[in-house]
Motif scaffolding. Structure first.
Motif, mmCIF file in Angstrom:
data_model
loop_
_atom_site.group_PDB
_atom_site.id
_atom_site.type_symbol
_atom_site.label_atom_id
_atom_site.label_comp_id
_atom_site.label_asym_id
_atom_site.label_seq_id
_atom_site.Cartn_x
_atom_site.Cartn_y
_atom_site.Cartn_z
ATOM 1 N N THR A 84 53.029 71.456 15.993
ATOM 2 C CA THR A 84 53.621 71.354 17.324
ATOM 3 C C THR A 84 53.571 72.691 18.063
ATOM 4 O OG1 THR A 84 55.892 71.945 16.695
ATOM 5 C CG2 THR A 84 55.202 69.652 16.336
ATOM 6 N N SER A 85 54.193 72.723 19.225
ATOM 7 C CA SER A 85 54.139 73.915 20.079
ATOM 8 C C SER A 85 55.150 74.982 19.680
ATOM 9 C CB SER A 85 54.382 73.513 21.537
ATOM 10 O OG SER A 85 55.629 72.844 21.671
ATOM 11 N N THR A 86 56.113 74.643 18.790
ATOM 12 C CA THR A 86 57.130 75.616 18.400
ATOM 13 C C THR A 86 57.390 75.572 16.901
ATOM 14 O OG1 THR A 86 58.990 74.092 18.704
ATOM 15 C CG2 THR A 86 58.279 75.345 20.636
ATOM 16 N N PRO A 87 57.615 76.728 16.289
ATOM 17 C CA PRO A 87 57.954 76.767 14.861
ATOM 18 C C PRO A 87 59.233 75.998 14.552
ATOM 19 C CG PRO A 87 57.379 78.964 15.665
ATOM 20 C CD PRO A 87 57.511 78.078 16.867
ATOM 21 N N GLN A 121 58.223 70.055 24.114
ATOM 22 C CA GLN A 121 57.868 70.557 25.437
ATOM 23 C C GLN A 121 56.405 70.295 25.788
ATOM 24 O OE1 GLN A 121 60.229 71.716 27.480
ATOM 25 N NE2 GLN A 121 61.738 71.411 25.851
ATOM 26 N N ASP A 122 55.552 70.386 24.795
ATOM 27 C CA ASP A 122 54.120 70.160 25.018
ATOM 28 C C ASP A 122 53.810 68.669 24.888
ATOM 29 O OD1 ASP A 122 51.341 71.973 24.846
ATOM 30 O OD2 ASP A 122 51.150 69.950 24.033
ATOM 31 N N LYS A 123 52.882 68.181 25.706
ATOM 32 C CA LYS A 123 52.536 66.753 25.653
ATOM 33 C C LYS A 123 52.083 66.330 24.260
ATOM 34 C CE LYS A 123 51.433 65.442 30.384
ATOM 35 N NZ LYS A 123 50.440 64.770 31.255
ATOM 36 N N ARG A 124 51.370 67.232 23.568
ATOM 37 C CA ARG A 124 50.863 66.891 22.238
ATOM 38 C C ARG A 124 51.978 66.737 21.210
ATOM 39 N NH1 ARG A 124 46.821 71.781 21.597
ATOM 40 N NH2 ARG A 124 48.692 72.730 22.507
ATOM 41 N N ASP A 125 53.106 67.371 21.450
ATOM 42 C CA ASP A 125 54.236 67.239 20.523
ATOM 43 C C ASP A 125 54.655 65.785 20.367
ATOM 44 O OD1 ASP A 125 54.246 69.993 20.312
ATOM 45 O OD2 ASP A 125 55.915 70.281 21.701
ATOM 46 N N TRP A 126 54.508 65.010 21.452
ATOM 47 C CA TRP A 126 54.970 63.621 21.463
ATOM 48 C C TRP A 126 54.135 62.714 20.568
ATOM 49 C CZ3 TRP A 126 59.444 61.793 23.383
ATOM 50 C CH2 TRP A 126 60.187 62.692 24.165
ATOM 51 N N ASP A 127 52.957 63.177 20.162
ATOM 52 C CA ASP A 127 52.145 62.374 19.243
ATOM 53 C C ASP A 127 52.867 62.157 17.919
ATOM 54 O OD1 ASP A 127 50.072 62.201 21.078
ATOM 55 O OD2 ASP A 127 49.053 63.989 20.321
ATOM 56 N N ASN A 128 53.850 63.019 17.637
ATOM 57 C CA ASN A 128 54.577 62.933 16.371
ATOM 58 C C ASN A 128 55.743 61.951 16.397
ATOM 59 O OD1 ASN A 128 53.334 65.010 14.558
ATOM 60 N ND2 ASN A 128 53.855 66.368 16.259
ATOM 61 N N LEU A 129 56.121 61.473 17.580
ATOM 62 C CA LEU A 129 57.298 60.607 17.644
ATOM 63 C C LEU A 129 57.143 59.320 16.826
ATOM 64 C CD1 LEU A 129 60.141 60.197 18.775
ATOM 65 C CD2 LEU A 129 59.102 59.013 20.730
ATOM 66 N N PRO A 130 56.022 58.582 16.935
ATOM 67 C CA PRO A 130 55.901 57.372 16.103
ATOM 68 C C PRO A 130 55.994 57.669 14.611
ATOM 69 C CG PRO A 130 54.248 57.360 17.846
ATOM 70 C CD PRO A 130 54.873 58.723 17.842
ATOM 71 N N ARG A 181 54.655 61.130 28.914
ATOM 72 C CA ARG A 181 54.183 60.493 27.692
ATOM 73 C C ARG A 181 54.879 59.149 27.432
ATOM 74 N NH1 ARG A 181 50.995 62.894 24.003
ATOM 75 N NH2 ARG A 181 50.583 60.674 23.637
ATOM 76 N N LEU A 182 55.028 58.359 28.464
ATOM 77 C CA LEU A 182 55.593 57.027 28.265
ATOM 78 C C LEU A 182 54.692 56.155 27.413
ATOM 79 C CD1 LEU A 182 57.069 56.324 31.815
ATOM 80 C CD2 LEU A 182 58.358 56.424 29.669
ATOM 81 N N ASP A 183 53.409 56.532 27.313
ATOM 82 C CA ASP A 183 52.491 55.785 26.449
ATOM 83 C C ASP A 183 52.954 55.811 24.997
ATOM 84 O OD1 ASP A 183 51.704 58.634 26.793
ATOM 85 O OD2 ASP A 183 50.230 58.161 25.253
ATOM 86 N N VAL A 184 53.599 56.905 24.606
ATOM 87 C CA VAL A 184 54.099 57.017 23.233
ATOM 88 C C VAL A 184 55.254 56.051 22.997
ATOM 89 C CG1 VAL A 184 55.190 58.568 21.568
ATOM 90 C CG2 VAL A 184 53.361 59.420 23.023
ATOM 91 N N ILE A 185 56.099 55.869 23.997
ATOM 92 C CA ILE A 185 57.200 54.908 23.881
ATOM 93 C C ILE A 185 56.639 53.505 23.677
ATOM 94 C CG2 ILE A 185 59.148 53.846 25.062
ATOM 95 C CD1 ILE A 185 59.666 56.720 24.154
#
Length: 375
Positions: free
Chosen positions: A47-50, A126-135, A165-169
């Motif tokens: 992700t974008s942060t440690p 914060q970063d859009k790519r971080d949301w890939d981890n939600l599922p 990133r509503l696509d992730v929802i």
């Protein structure tokens, strides 16, 4: 118990570790096919942060992994009497082709709090790519029996919308059997649908954004037929989110705007007529409730009512420009629109005349969508 006996005991779910000796335990063993959770332990992309990486890693090791272990392995991990054993020599466990070194876990100290963990993770995405981890995160929580509270699902929708990133929802809802993210709460459904249409409106009904918003809301509507969400026998239209005026109204609004603005004013795919017909077939009990003069709670209720009903009326207004004006459907739509516009005018005046110095979204929608020409 020797290393070979330990390995054999773990493979067969034997929990008799009482006579472990100092002999080597550094042999790999597989989780019991009977005891372990099927599939791999959910993993995460960087992700974008440690801080966010640490949250995901902690949940993976302390919450998700134990679910996939046999009872014998979980005893080895959680029971205090084996703490020195696993610390002295490495004990490996294989799960779905991945090797894990087992470590002692103190449930009172090491296991993270689910609600706090979700809250921190959402605020760190914060970063859009971080949301890939939600599922993946929700999958692990679901496997561990730690599904988020409903208010946290609402928070996920809000934060995802803010990040684009509503696509992730939608992906979480599509994979409900894995993530546990179900669309059974009408308020949650309305929030998701409203966020999708608001993104299209924010783009000034851009061709691509409007088309995508319509497709996404149609996807939500289709998912509601699944019994894992809201599907099943219709008991009452008032209680069935599949026949919610807010949902059907936004489908009408988006399809009508697309036809009016992007398809030359023609209902080429028949969706405007379809959604107008569905909306008119519902008992549109959208009359606002009685209110006390200048009451804060009533003002918020009136504002929420406006936010829900204005898009429906806007959809009716735009649909009038697309449908055959001489048709029975167009006439019924017009009459219902006039009725609702009267209620909207009353509610707008009530909110606008309140003494509470706040910006109310309901008034903004009225002025933007209904005080100008259709679409």
């Amino acid at each position: 118990m020797g290393g070979r006996a330990l390995s054999r005991a773990v493979r067969h779910g034997d929990c008799a570790f009482h006579n472990i000796t100092g002999r080597s335990l550094s042999r790999k063993f597989a989780s019991s096919a009977i005891c372990q959770r099927q599939g791999a332990v959910p993993s995460f992309t960087k992700t974008s942060t440690p801080e966010l990486d640490e949250i995901f890693d902690t949940f993976r090791k302390k919450v998700f992994l134990p679910v996939h272990l046999s009872k014998a392995q979980r005893d080895l991990v959680f029971k205090t009497k084996y703490k020195r054993t696993v610390a002295a020599e490495p004990v490996m466990a294989g799960v779905a082709g991945e090797d894990f070194q087992l470590e002692h876990i103190d449930k009172t100290v090491d296991v993270p709090n689910t609600r706090k963990g979700i809250f921190k993770a959402l605020h760190l995405m914060q970063d859009k790519r971080d949301w890939d981890n939600l599922p993946r995160f929700l999958t692990g929580l679901h496997q561990a029996g730690r599904n988020p509270a409903k208010f946290q699902q609402f928070m996920m929708v809000t934060k995802a919308a803010e990040s684009g990133r509503l696509d992730v929802i939608l992906e979480c809802a599509r994979r409900v059997s894995e993530t546990g993210f179900d669309l059974s709460n009408p308020l949650l459904i309305n929030k998701i649908v409203a966020k999708i249409r608001n993104a299209a409106m924010a783009s000034d009904w851009d061709v691509k954004e409007t088309k995508r918003a319509l497709a996404w809301v149609e996807m939500v509507s289709a998912m509601l037929e699944d019994k894992r969400h809201a599907g099943g026998r219709v008991i009452s239209h008032n209680d069935d989110p599949r026949t919610s005026p807010e949902l059907i109204g936004i489908l009408l609004e988006l399809s009508a705007i697309r036809a009016a603005r992007h398809l030359g004013g023609k209902d080429e795919d028949g969706k405007v007529a379809e959604y107008a017909s569905r909306l008119l077939s519902l008992p549109l009990n959208l009359e606002p409730t009685a209110k006390s003069p200048d009451n804060l709670e009533d003002t918020y209720i009136a504002n929420r009512w406006l936010r829900s009903v204005v898009p429906i009326v806007h959809g009716m207004k735009v649909a009038e420009t697309v449908l055959d004006s001489s048709s029975e459907m167009a006439e019924k739509l017009k009459q219902k629109k006039i009725e609702l516009e009267g209620f909207i005018s009353q509610e707008r005046e009530y909110v606008a005349n309140s003494t509470f110095k706040r910006e109310f979204r309901g008034i903004e929608l009225c002025d933007k969508l209904l005080a100008e020409r259709a679409a």
